[in-house]
Design a protein around this motif. Sequence first.
Motif, PDB file in Angstrom:
ATOM      1  N   UNK A 247     -40.605 -33.423 -10.244  1.00  0.00           N
ATOM      2  CA  UNK A 247     -41.612 -32.959 -11.203  1.00  0.00           C
ATOM      3  C   UNK A 247     -41.706 -31.440 -11.191  1.00  0.00           C
ATOM      4  N   UNK A 248     -41.734 -30.868  -9.993  1.00  0.00           N
ATOM      5  CA  UNK A 248     -41.877 -29.410  -9.898  1.00  0.00           C
ATOM      6  C   UNK A 248     -40.666 -28.730 -10.534  1.00  0.00           C
TER       7      UNK A 248
ATOM      8  N   UNK B  98     -38.726 -29.901 -12.889  1.00  0.00           N
ATOM      9  CA  UNK B  98     -38.747 -30.032 -14.351  1.00  0.00           C
ATOM     10  C   UNK B  98     -39.742 -29.066 -14.964  1.00  0.00           C
ATOM     11  N   UNK B  99     -40.887 -28.888 -14.283  1.00  0.00           N
ATOM     12  CA  UNK B  99     -41.868 -27.929 -14.801  1.00  0.00           C
ATOM     13  C   UNK B  99     -41.227 -26.539 -14.836  1.00  0.00           C
TER      14      UNK B  99
ATOM     15  N   UNK C  10     -39.578 -27.891 -24.184  1.00  0.00           N
ATOM     16  CA  UNK C  10     -40.011 -27.257 -22.935  1.00  0.00           C
ATOM     17  C   UNK C  10     -41.451 -27.627 -22.621  1.00  0.00           C
TER      18      UNK C  10
ATOM     19  N   UNK D   7     -41.757 -31.168 -21.341  1.00  0.00           N
ATOM     20  CA  UNK D   7     -41.375 -31.260 -19.924  1.00  0.00           C
ATOM     21  C   UNK D   7     -42.523 -30.811 -19.032  1.00  0.00           C
ATOM     22  N   UNK D   8     -43.161 -29.694 -19.414  1.00  0.00           N
ATOM     23  CA  UNK D   8     -44.233 -29.145 -18.586  1.00  0.00           C
ATOM     24  C   UNK D   8     -45.413 -30.118 -18.540  1.00  0.00           C
TER      25      UNK D   8
ATOM     26  N   UNK E 287     -44.664 -33.516 -16.595  1.00  0.00           N
ATOM     27  CA  UNK E 287     -44.560 -33.421 -15.146  1.00  0.00           C
ATOM     28  C   UNK E 287     -45.826 -32.884 -14.508  1.00  0.00           C
ATOM     29  N   UNK E 288     -46.584 -32.072 -15.259  1.00  0.00           N
ATOM     30  CA  UNK E 288     -47.865 -31.623 -14.726  1.00  0.00           C
ATOM     31  C   UNK E 288     -48.800 -32.819 -14.582  1.00  0.00           C
TER      32      UNK E 288
ATOM     33  N   UNK F 168     -47.869 -34.625 -11.537  1.00  0.00           N
ATOM     34  CA  UNK F 168     -48.318 -33.928 -10.328  1.00  0.00           C
ATOM     35  C   UNK F 168     -49.802 -34.155 -10.094  1.00  0.00           C
TER      36      UNK F 168
ATOM     37  N   UNK G 226     -47.450 -40.416  -9.756  1.00  0.00           N
ATOM     38  CA  UNK G 226     -46.434 -41.047 -10.592  1.00  0.00           C
ATOM     39  C   UNK G 226     -46.689 -42.543 -10.778  1.00  0.00           C
TER      40      UNK G 226
END
Lengths: 317, 304
Positions: free
Chosen positions: A281-282, A284-285, B115, B118-119, B122-123, B126, B130
Amino acid sequence: MIGLVSYLVFFAIVASILAIAVLGLNLQWGNTGLFNGGVVAFFGAGAYGTLILGGGPQDGQLGGFGLFYPLALLGGMATAGLLAWGVGILTLRLRHDYLAISTFGIAVAFENLMRNAQWLGGGAQGLRGFDRPLRAALGDGFLYNILFLLCVLVLLVLTYRFLETLVASPFGRQLRAIREDETAARSLGKTPARIRLTAFVTGSVIMGLAGGLYGTFYAFVSPQDILPTLTFQIWAMLIVGGAGNNKGAVLGAFLIWGAWTASGWALSRFAPIEAQLYTGSIQYILIGLVIVGMLLWRPQGLLPERLVVSQLGRTKT
Amino acid sequence: MIQHLLDGILVGAVLSLGAAGLTMVMHMLRFANFSHAELLSIGAYSALVFDALFKGISPVLAAQIGLLSMTGALALSMVFSMVITGISAVIFDKLIFRRVREKGEELSMVFASFGLALIIRNAIGLIFGLQTKLYSQDIVFATVLSRDPLVLVKPDQLATLGITLAIILLLHLILSRTIFGYALRAVAENPSLAQVNGINLQRMIVVVWVLGGGLAALAGVFYGLNNQITPVIGRDLVLPIFAATIVGGIGSIYGALLGGFVVGTAANLAVMVLPSGYSPSMPFLIIIAVLLIRPNGLFGEERT
């Protein structure tokens, strides 16, 4: 010491293979303005095509053709080209959104097909039973990797030279002309749809070459190798390096692949155990931030496109 | 067969809501927004947060409404989540899309949206982890509509369908009966001409993002209610939602609504012919079929 050198060779092989794919994308996006949202489908078609054509027989699976390696690699490239031709002919006449969505779709569908079609690509376990060329003579060790690296570098240089020549040729000028102003190009008797299709297929064939080399190097390919992440990485490489500049494309490939490997290593080494699950995840960010950040602050990339004046006009006095 | 059709219609409702917002954004700003489906995730997760909050504040709200697994708290959260998601969409536009747009690169917007997707995705992974989450741990039993052939339906699914149809009707009334609706369609048709007639383009763009975000939030909550909430909702739904907009024709809101149902039912009916592992490919096949038969979609007009 030898460990470090052999790792560097390994790194350089993967980075150079990816650089070839970035060059293919540069022809599509950088020079022609075609948005390819499914780089990984053409990369994957090259890899699967090469391994199926060049591999040994497997139970209940297509393949076992055992073709002479260069022929298998060409076959893989042709597979990628055919796929691109199919998508291109349907979408390149329509507004650009359709190409973006369809190419994204074909990447999803291709991965899905390979994951499910046991008879075609071995399903989720991937495609095995491929013998790397000259393995009997050279073994599997350091020597093989060095020679493989040399071959990949030669192919990278050849692709680079080919694209530089192509871009400087009248055909390259046509590409830029339709990228900048399609109506004007058409008024000069050019056929944008056909020119775009040619550029799209050529770029995809180059991605297929990269995929074929990738499959050859690992002697294995599975759906895990053709996830959408790879598309994002390849884009990040092009955007960072500089769309429209072939040197930039190669530079970007090495930089981003270096940053990707380094960040992965650093996270696995220094991040606390409970955070390990989130390493992906990190990363990809970070890739997302690189793409967005470059577009906001340096859209031309590190090495911007050099605008060429083909015929010098009268100098201003 | 009937069961598949019914399930397809229910999935279609979620896709319709997502596609209606996406098609408006795509038509007005002229780029394929790959981060739109992430707004569904934002909606689903913010409803999860509000839901827990409201349940904590007032136990009355934690009671279920009728036969549904939906509680008063979740219904209220849905409204809050629509607002939050709409605001997030406006913020993303201000931070990223507007600035890329002002540089004049239309296609760079597509990159930027990838982009951003993706951010966001995945944020969310986090922050919330998951693993999958659910609004309610209670098992809701499906009601048997008919025994032969066996047709099952959950009350939640019917509520989803009902609310979706009501929202679609509301959207239709706004677009066809109000001055605001005319303005919105005018901007989509021809931004410069609309501006000459005194329509504030910047404000319309904000409104479109708020509307798109709100519809996406609703779709996200419904998806979470009928399936489960994971950080990859956006990744799984982006292609079906795009397929719905293409079926309907980019820019046509009615087309998008219909497209959602077409894609939903087609994907579910296909399970009868193809192994279910292939269902992620269905939206792509639908896109290809539409491009072959009717390249501009059911209601779309040719525009480059």
